[in-house]
Write an enzyme that holds these catalytic residues in place. Structure first.
Site, short mmCIF file in Angstrom:
data_model
loop_
_atom_site.label_atom_id
_atom_site.label_comp_id
_atom_site.label_asym_id
_atom_site.label_seq_id
_atom_site.Cartn_x
_atom_site.Cartn_y
_atom_site.Cartn_z
N LYS A 179 -25.86 -0.07 27.04
CA LYS A 179 -26.69 0.92 27.50
C LYS A 179 -28.04 0.62 26.52
CE LYS A 179 -23.64 3.93 29.82
NZ LYS A 179 -22.75 5.01 29.76
N GLN A 226 -21.18 9.97 26.40
CA GLN A 226 -20.24 9.00 26.93
C GLN A 226 -18.84 9.87 27.24
OE1 GLN A 226 -21.13 5.92 27.93
NE2 GLN A 226 -19.04 5.56 28.84
N ASP A 248 -27.56 11.33 33.27
CA ASP A 248 -26.58 10.78 34.19
C ASP A 248 -26.18 11.85 35.48
OD1 ASP A 248 -24.52 9.06 33.04
OD2 ASP A 248 -23.75 10.38 31.36
N1 GUN Z 1 -17.96 7.18 31.52
C1 GUN Z 1 -17.63 6.12 32.44
N2 GUN Z 1 -18.81 6.08 33.20
C2 GUN Z 1 -19.88 6.93 32.57
C3 GUN Z 1 -21.14 7.32 33.08
O1 GUN Z 1 -21.78 6.98 34.16
N3 GUN Z 1 -21.58 8.16 32.23
C4 GUN Z 1 -20.95 8.82 31.11
N4 GUN Z 1 -21.81 9.70 30.20
N5 GUN Z 1 -19.75 8.56 30.71
C5 GUN Z 1 -19.21 7.57 31.63
#
Ligand code: GUN
Length: 285
Positions: free
Chosen positions: A53, A97, A120
């Protein structure tokens, strides 16, 4: 043999556009999109996602901050950090996350992020907006799947769409986005009876169950479009999806690989949401 949908290529095109739009936003308003990524503990898969990211932010010219907190961070400490990020004008997107360590309450944490910075799209208010088709942010992984389908001109209207998996992150919003484009949508899950009869009805099959090579050729209608959201390790520890690629490739018309399919798209959609948030902030002045 199935056509392989190249998520890396589609993703690179989207990021090029985001980079151009970012340059324009900076030139016209002085506002540079900023993303804060918060990670708690040392989950190794999460660390890889967070690294990717951050790399994505650099590619498109965003400002980014990583907040790596120790495993024993308290709920109060995490909420206090989110409050500071909510108030920080340099930050337009906040991502915590998941999964969080067990002592932290995921729901309370997500609800603390300002909906306008919830890139998200996990906050209840953003989930509700998606339900009624009036939203700023689309959930990243389902939005990435839709972009992949559009990239190869797969019509969705009137098609039998089966989503396997009912998580809040992927399965449920995925079904909603397919419904918005007039698909006839079924959500299958671990309690579904006769799963392969259900999956075999699908013209478009999306798997998000998190089990290596779970979808085999006998579960797929010949000519179906198969999208693999899974990110698992096989018996040799190699990265693989939910779909048994070797057998399904022989029956599907289109198939996404793992890695190089949905994964890069998820990050591109996160960048797109962060740009949208910065553009909205610029409009508000
Ligand atoms: N953990 C697995 N996929 C995601 C996601 O798309 N966003 C976040 N914040 N955590 C995750």
């Amino acid at each position: 043999m199935a056509n392989i949908i190249d998520g890396k290529k589609v993703s690179a095109q989207i990021r090029e556009q985001i980079a151009l739009d970012t340059q324009k936003l900076v030139a016209e308003t002085g506002i540079c999109p900023g993303l804060a990524v918060v990670i708690v503990g040392d989950d190794s898969a999460s660390k890889v996602y967070v690294k990717n990211k951050k790399k994505g932010c650099e590619q498109v010219g965003f400002y980014s901050e990583e907040h790596a907190l120790p495993e024993d961070t308290t709920q109060q400490e995490l909420l206090a950090l989110l409050d500071r990020l909510n108030e920080n004008p340099k930050i337009h997107g906040i991502l915590v996350q998941l999964p969080l360590p067990a002592h932290l309450d995921e729901k309370t944490v997500i609800e603390r992020i300002l909906p306008t910075k919830d890139v998200d799209a996990f906050h209840a208010s953003n989930v509700g907006k998606i339900m009624i088709g009036d939203y700023d942010f689309l959930p990243c992984t389902p939005a990435g799947v839709m972009e992949l389908l559009h990239s190869v001109n797969i019509p969705i209207e009137g098609k039998e769409c089966v989503v396997v998996g009912r998580s809040n992150i992927v399965g449920k919003p995925m079904a909603m986005l397919l419904l918005h484009e007039n698909g006839t949508v079924t959500i299958a899950h671990s309690r579904t009876k006769n799963l392969s009869e259900v999956t075999k009805r699908a013209d478009i099959l999306v798997s998000a169950v998190g089990r290596a090579k779970f979808i085999t050729a006998d579960m797929v209608k010949p000519g179906a479009v198969v999208i693999d959201v899974g990110m698992n390790r096989d018996e040799e520890g190699k990265l693989c999806g939910d779909v048994d690629f070797v057998s399904v490739e022989k029956v599907a018309s289109y198939l996404t690989p793992v890695p190089g399919g949905v994964g890069p798209m998820t990050i591109s959609m996160l960048l797109k949401n962060t740009l949208t948030s910065a553009q909205n902030a610029a409009k508000k002045g």
